[in-house]
Design an enzyme around this catalytic site. Structure first.
Site, PDB file in Angstrom:
ATOM      1  N   GLY A  24       5.436   5.030  -0.550  1.00  0.00           N
ATOM      2  CA  GLY A  24       5.275   3.625  -0.201  1.00  0.00           C
ATOM      3  C   GLY A  24       5.493   3.477   1.210  1.00  0.00           C
ATOM      4  O   GLY A  24       5.331   4.435   1.978  1.00  0.00           O
ATOM      5  N   CYS A  25       5.563   2.333   1.560  1.00  0.00           N
ATOM      6  CA  CYS A  25       5.714   1.814   3.320  1.00  0.00           C
ATOM      7  C   CYS A  25       6.936   3.008   4.010  1.00  0.00           C
ATOM      8  O   CYS A  25       7.532   3.008   3.443  1.00  0.00           O
ATOM      9  CB  CYS A  25       6.123   0.512   3.402  1.00  0.00           C
ATOM     10  N   PHE A  26       6.428   3.398   5.039  1.00  0.00           N
ATOM     11  CA  PHE A  26       6.968   4.486   5.625  1.00  0.00           C
ATOM     12  C   PHE A  26       8.239   3.915   6.230  1.00  0.00           C
ATOM     13  O   PHE A  26       9.393   4.564   6.655  1.00  0.00           O
ATOM     14  CB  PHE A  26       6.477   5.565   6.634  1.00  0.00           C
ATOM     15  N   TRP A  27       8.342   2.448   6.599  1.00  0.00           N
ATOM     16  CA  TRP A  27       9.621   1.942   7.302  1.00  0.00           C
ATOM     17  C   TRP A  27      10.586   2.232   6.127  1.00  0.00           C
ATOM     18  O   TRP A  27      11.794   2.341   6.319  1.00  0.00           O
ATOM     19  CB  TRP A  27       9.251   0.530   7.382  1.00  0.00           C
ATOM     20  N   CYS A  28      10.430   1.960   4.886  1.00  0.00           N
ATOM     21  CA  CYS A  28      11.314   2.121   3.845  1.00  0.00           C
ATOM     22  C   CYS A  28      12.007   3.524   3.758  1.00  0.00           C
ATOM     23  O   CYS A  28      13.214   3.718   3.714  1.00  0.00           O
ATOM     24  CB  CYS A  28      10.706   1.531   2.589  1.00  0.00           C
TER      25      CYS A  28
END
Length: 192
Positions: A24-28
């Protein structure tokens, strides 16, 4: 199909190994692994696509085939690839195709980008073992670790630098709490 399906060797420091994961989102994903004991560095970027040097706008526009991913540089004397995968599977939903929560598209796919045959075998075995814990089948892909393109600077350490941003409060913080709850003994400095 990526423009280059050959595994690309990644330079690491002596005594260090690398894992490349898309959940998913790489920030997570970055925020979770930055907290894990044995992890030296986490870099957000793009992998598995069909053009060279993609940027965020192109990847999010679903024009490149790349996944948002992280490269995790770790000390194998403190953790190992299988442990990284256990955290990976428990901190995102590996049963949804091209989606994590409200984030949808191929850039949010669940993939393990393997750097060698040993990682491929560990990934297969881990998926088989953990598959029994899910109601729906795991749809995580095992792909060759092709060229990794480091994301723009503002994406690096995003949660640490922007903890009060809306997305961080609504989505990233929940993943971090899940890591803390399920892997308290693996938090940096936990002493275990």
């Amino acid at each position: 199909m990526p423009f280059d399906s050959e595994i690309v060797e990644v330079k690491t420091r002596p005594g260090e190994e690398v894992a490349t994961l898309a959940g998913g989102c790489f920030w997570c994903t970055e925020a979770v692994f930055e907290r894990m004991e044995g992890v030296n560095d986490v870099v957000s970027g793009y992998i598995g696509g069909k053009i060279k040097n993609p940027n965020y706008k192109q990847v999010c526009g679903k024009m490149t085939g790349h996944a948002e991913a992280v490269q995790i540089y770790y000390d194998p004397s403190k953790t190992n690839f299988e442990e990284l995968l256990k955290v990976f599977f428990k901190t995102h939903d590996p049963t949804t195709l091209n989606r994590q929560g409200a984030d949808g598209g191929p850039q949010y796919r669940s993939s393990i980008f393997v750097h060698n045959d040993e990682q491929r075998e560990i990934a297969k075995k881990t998926m088989e073992k953990l598959g029994e814990e899910y109601r729906d089948p795991i749809v995580t892909l095992i792909e060759p670790a092709t060229k990794f393109y480091v994301a723009e600077e503002y994406h690096q350490d995003y949660y640490r630098r922007n903890p009060n941003a809306g997305y961080c409060q609504a989505v990233v913080a929940a993943k971090v709490r899940k890591f803390n709850r399920n892997f308290g003994d693996k938090i940096k400095g936990s002493g275990k």
